[in-house]
Design a protein around this motif. Structure first.
Motif, PDB file in Angstrom:
ATOM      1  N   LEU A 199      59.719  43.531  41.153  1.00 30.08           N
ATOM      2  CA  LEU A 199      60.210  43.363  42.526  1.00 30.08           C
ATOM      3  C   LEU A 199      59.469  42.258  43.289  1.00 30.08           C
ATOM      4  CD1 LEU A 199      60.563  47.112  43.558  1.00 30.08           C
ATOM      5  CD2 LEU A 199      62.263  45.632  42.479  1.00 30.08           C
ATOM      6  N   GLY A 200      58.472  41.639  42.655  1.00 25.82           N
ATOM      7  CA  GLY A 200      57.663  40.649  43.357  1.00 25.82           C
ATOM      8  C   GLY A 200      56.979  41.259  44.561  1.00 25.82           C
ATOM      9  N   PHE A 201      56.445  42.467  44.388  1.00 27.85           N
ATOM     10  CA  PHE A 201      55.924  43.261  45.502  1.00 27.85           C
ATOM     11  C   PHE A 201      54.561  42.737  45.964  1.00 27.85           C
ATOM     12  CE2 PHE A 201      53.836  46.775  47.602  1.00 27.85           C
ATOM     13  CZ  PHE A 201      54.856  47.407  48.293  1.00 27.85           C
ATOM     14  N   ARG A 202      54.394  42.798  47.292  1.00 31.42           N
ATOM     15  CA  ARG A 202      53.099  42.417  47.847  1.00 31.42           C
ATOM     16  C   ARG A 202      52.830  43.238  49.099  1.00 31.42           C
ATOM     17  NH1 ARG A 202      50.716  36.349  48.971  1.00 31.42           N
ATOM     18  NH2 ARG A 202      48.747  37.011  49.881  1.00 31.42           N
ATOM     19  N   ASP A 203      51.630  43.814  49.172  1.00 29.73           N
ATOM     20  CA  ASP A 203      51.167  44.430  50.413  1.00 29.73           C
ATOM     21  C   ASP A 203      49.942  43.650  50.863  1.00 29.73           C
ATOM     22  OD1 ASP A 203      49.419  45.417  48.477  1.00 29.73           O
ATOM     23  OD2 ASP A 203      50.259  47.420  48.510  1.00 29.73           O
ATOM     24  N   SER A 262      50.940  41.968  41.023  1.00 28.89           N
ATOM     25  CA  SER A 262      50.472  41.377  39.765  1.00 28.89           C
ATOM     26  C   SER A 262      48.956  41.222  39.761  1.00 28.89           C
ATOM     27  CB  SER A 262      51.142  40.014  39.536  1.00 28.89           C
ATOM     28  OG  SER A 262      50.908  39.159  40.645  1.00 28.89           O
ATOM     29  N   ASP A 263      48.372  40.918  40.929  1.00 34.11           N
ATOM     30  CA  ASP A 263      46.915  40.800  41.017  1.00 34.11           C
ATOM     31  C   ASP A 263      46.248  42.166  40.875  1.00 34.11           C
ATOM     32  OD1 ASP A 263      47.111  38.079  41.366  1.00 34.11           O
ATOM     33  OD2 ASP A 263      47.030  38.178  43.562  1.00 34.11           O
ATOM     34  N   ARG A 264      46.856  43.198  41.445  1.00 32.80           N
ATOM     35  CA  ARG A 264      46.312  44.557  41.307  1.00 32.80           C
ATOM     36  C   ARG A 264      46.295  44.971  39.834  1.00 32.80           C
ATOM     37  NH1 ARG A 264      45.513  47.201  46.017  1.00 32.80           N
ATOM     38  NH2 ARG A 264      46.682  46.511  47.867  1.00 32.80           N
ATOM     39  N   LEU A 265      47.360  44.636  39.121  1.00 28.10           N
ATOM     40  CA  LEU A 265      47.419  44.972  37.705  1.00 28.10           C
ATOM     41  C   LEU A 265      46.303  44.259  36.935  1.00 28.10           C
ATOM     42  CD1 LEU A 265      51.274  44.843  37.066  1.00 28.10           C
ATOM     43  CD2 LEU A 265      49.825  46.876  37.086  1.00 28.10           C
ATOM     44  N   LYS A 266      46.108  42.981  37.219  1.00 27.28           N
ATOM     45  CA  LYS A 266      45.054  42.223  36.537  1.00 27.28           C
ATOM     46  C   LYS A 266      43.679  42.832  36.812  1.00 27.28           C
ATOM     47  CE  LYS A 266      47.500  37.786  36.608  1.00 27.28           C
ATOM     48  NZ  LYS A 266      47.541  36.425  37.219  1.00 27.28           N
ATOM     49  N   GLU A 267      43.420  43.194  38.068  1.00 27.30           N
ATOM     50  CA  GLU A 267      42.133  43.770  38.442  1.00 27.30           C
ATOM     51  C   GLU A 267      41.897  45.096  37.717  1.00 27.30           C
ATOM     52  OE1 GLU A 267      42.143  44.158  42.654  1.00 27.30           O
ATOM     53  OE2 GLU A 267      42.120  41.983  43.034  1.00 27.30           O
ATOM     54  N   ASN A 268      42.921  45.933  37.670  1.00 29.65           N
ATOM     55  CA  ASN A 268      42.764  47.240  37.026  1.00 29.65           C
ATOM     56  C   ASN A 268      42.624  47.111  35.517  1.00 29.65           C
ATOM     57  OD1 ASN A 268      43.271  49.966  38.792  1.00 29.65           O
ATOM     58  ND2 ASN A 268      44.125  48.159  39.788  1.00 29.65           N
ATOM     59  N   ARG A 269      43.293  46.150  34.929  1.00 26.18           N
ATOM     60  CA  ARG A 269      43.147  45.933  33.491  1.00 26.18           C
ATOM     61  C   ARG A 269      41.744  45.445  33.150  1.00 26.18           C
ATOM     62  NH1 ARG A 269      49.218  43.369  33.177  1.00 26.18           N
ATOM     63  NH2 ARG A 269      50.282  45.366  32.832  1.00 26.18           N
ATOM     64  N   MET A 287      53.033  56.354  38.087  1.00 27.59           N
ATOM     65  CA  MET A 287      54.092  56.241  37.094  1.00 27.59           C
ATOM     66  C   MET A 287      55.015  55.075  37.407  1.00 27.59           C
ATOM     67  SD  MET A 287      56.884  59.154  35.948  1.00 27.59           S
ATOM     68  CE  MET A 287      57.443  59.424  37.635  1.00 27.59           C
ATOM     69  N   GLY A 288      55.008  54.086  36.530  1.00 33.52           N
ATOM     70  CA  GLY A 288      55.897  52.945  36.643  1.00 33.52           C
ATOM     71  C   GLY A 288      56.699  52.785  35.364  1.00 33.52           C
ATOM     72  N   MET A 312      54.465  53.031  44.013  1.00 35.21           N
ATOM     73  CA  MET A 312      55.291  52.500  45.111  1.00 35.21           C
ATOM     74  C   MET A 312      55.617  51.033  44.921  1.00 35.21           C
ATOM     75  SD  MET A 312      52.683  52.005  48.309  1.00 35.21           S
ATOM     76  CE  MET A 312      51.430  50.730  48.272  1.00 35.21           C
ATOM     77  N   GLN A 313      54.769  50.291  44.223  1.00 33.32           N
ATOM     78  CA  GLN A 313      55.001  48.852  44.057  1.00 33.32           C
ATOM     79  C   GLN A 313      56.224  48.556  43.185  1.00 33.32           C
ATOM     80  OE1 GLN A 313      52.065  50.357  43.605  1.00 33.32           O
ATOM     81  NE2 GLN A 313      50.410  49.238  44.621  1.00 33.32           N
TER      82      GLN A 313
END
Length: 288
Positions: A85-89, A94-101, A136-137, A169-170
Motif C-alpha cells: 500500500l506504500g504505507f507511511r505514518d 518498508s523502513d520499519r520492516l528493514k529495522e525489524n529484520r 499478521m500481514g 495496520m500498515q
C-alpha cells in the motif's frame, strides 16, 4: 534509571574491582520484580523461579525447547509483496520492516520448522512477537499456508505457537484477508486427517485470536497468558462495567471452556508428544 543500574551494578563493580560487569548479567521479572541471574533464567526456560511468571520467549528458544534434543530444520517461506500500500505514518512501512529484520535477524513474524516432538514427526510454526509485535500481514498468511502444506506432505501434525498484537495496520485490508486465508490453511490440515494443535502464549490478541488461534483440535495456553480479541481496557470502556479478576487470562478461559489445558513451559514438549500420540492413534482407529 532503575535501582539495579544505579545501586546494584556499582556495588558489584566495587567488589570485583575495575572489571566490567556485563549488562545482561541480571534480568528483572516482569511480575514479581525479583532479580534473576540470566543464566539461571535460561535454565528455567525464561520462567521466573520466584513466582512462576512465564516471560516472553524468542523464536530460536521456542523452537529449541519444543523439538527433541533442540534439533530442527527451518524452511524458507514464500515471499510476500513488501509494502503493497506504500504505507507511511511516522516512518515508511518498508523502513520499519528493514529495522525489524536487522534487529531480530528474522524475515517476518512467523518461522516454520520441522523435526521430532516426543519422538514423532511434527511441523511447528512459531509467531515472533519481537517482530512488529507479531502482527499478521500477508507474509504470515503465506507462511501458515506453507506450514500446512508441509504438514500434509510429511503426514505430520501442525503445532502453532501464537503471540500477536493482531492484524498489521500498515497492510490494511490485505492484513484482514489473512484471517480467512489462515483459516483455509488450518482446514487443509484437518481435511488430511492430521492433528492441529495451538499453543497460545502471552499475548494472543486481535485477528489472530479471531482466526487460526481458536481452531485447534487441542487448545493449550501457557499460564497467565493474555488471550482475547480486544484488550480489557477497551472492553471496559465499551461495556462500561468492571471486568472480573483474571478476565482474558489463561486460567479464566480454561475455567469457562475456551481452552483444553494450561501447560507450564517446562512440561510443554512432553505434553505435546503425548497429545500427538493420542491424536494419531485416534485417527488410525477411525481409518481402520
Amino acid at each position: 534509571m532503575s535501582w539495579l543500574t544505579s545501586y546494584v551494578r556499582p556495588k558489584i563493580r566495587t567488589l570485583l574491582g575495575k572489571r566490567e560487569v556485563p549488562d545482561d548479567l541480571w534480568t528483572q521479572c516482569d511480575s514479581c520484580k525479583q532479580m534473576i541471574f540470566s543464566k539461571e533464567l535460561e535454565k528455567e526456560l525464561n520462567v521466573c523461579p520466584h513466582c512462576g511468571h512465564h516471560m516472553r520467549a524468542s523464536v530460536p528458544d521456542r523452537l529449541r525447547w519444543t523439538f527433541d534434543d533442540g534439533q530442527f530444520t527451518r524452511i524458507e517461506l514464500p515471499k510476500a509483496p513488501v509494502d503493497p500500500l506504500g504505507f507511511r505514518d511516522q516512518k515508511r512501512y518498508s523502513d520499519r520492516l528493514k529495522e525489524n529484520r536487522a534487529k531480530t535477524h528474522l524475515d517476518e513474524s512467523l518461522v516454520v520448522a520441522h523435526g521430532r516432538v516426543g519422538g514423532q514427526n511434527a511441523v511447528v510454526a512459531v509467531m515472533a512477537f519481537e517482530f512488529l509485535a507479531g502482527t499478521m500481514g500477508a507474509a504470515l498468511g503465506e507462511g501458515l499456508v506453507a506450514a500446512a502444506r508441509l504438514a500434509v506432505l510429511q503426514d505430520a501434525p501442525l503445532i502453532v505457537f501464537t503471540a500477536s498484537g493482531g492484524a498489521r495496520m500498515q497492510e490494511g485490508m490485505i492484513s484482514l484477508m489473512q484471517m480467512p486465508r489462515t483459516t483455509l490453511a488450518v482446514q487443509m490440515v484437518k481435511d488430511a486427517g492430521l492433528p492441529y494443535i495451538v499453543v497460545m502464549t502471552n499475548p494472543t490478541t486481535g485477528g489472530v485470536t479471531a482466526s487460526f488461534a481458536m481452531l485447534g483440535d487441542i487448545q493449550i495456553a501457557e499460564p497467565n497468558a493474555l488471550i482475547g480479541f480486544a484488550g480489557p481496557r477497551v472492553i471496559e470502556q465499551t461495556v462500561r462495567e468492571t471486568l472480573p479478576d483474571g478476565f482474558q487470562r489463561s486460567e479464566y478461559l480454561l475455567e469457562h471452556g475456551m481452552l483444553d489445558m494450561v501447560v507450564k513451559r517446562p512440561e510443554m514438549r512432553e505434553r505435546l508428544g503425548q497429545l500427538i500420540g493420542l491424536l494419531r492413534e485416534r485417527d488410525a482407529a477411525k481409518a481402520a
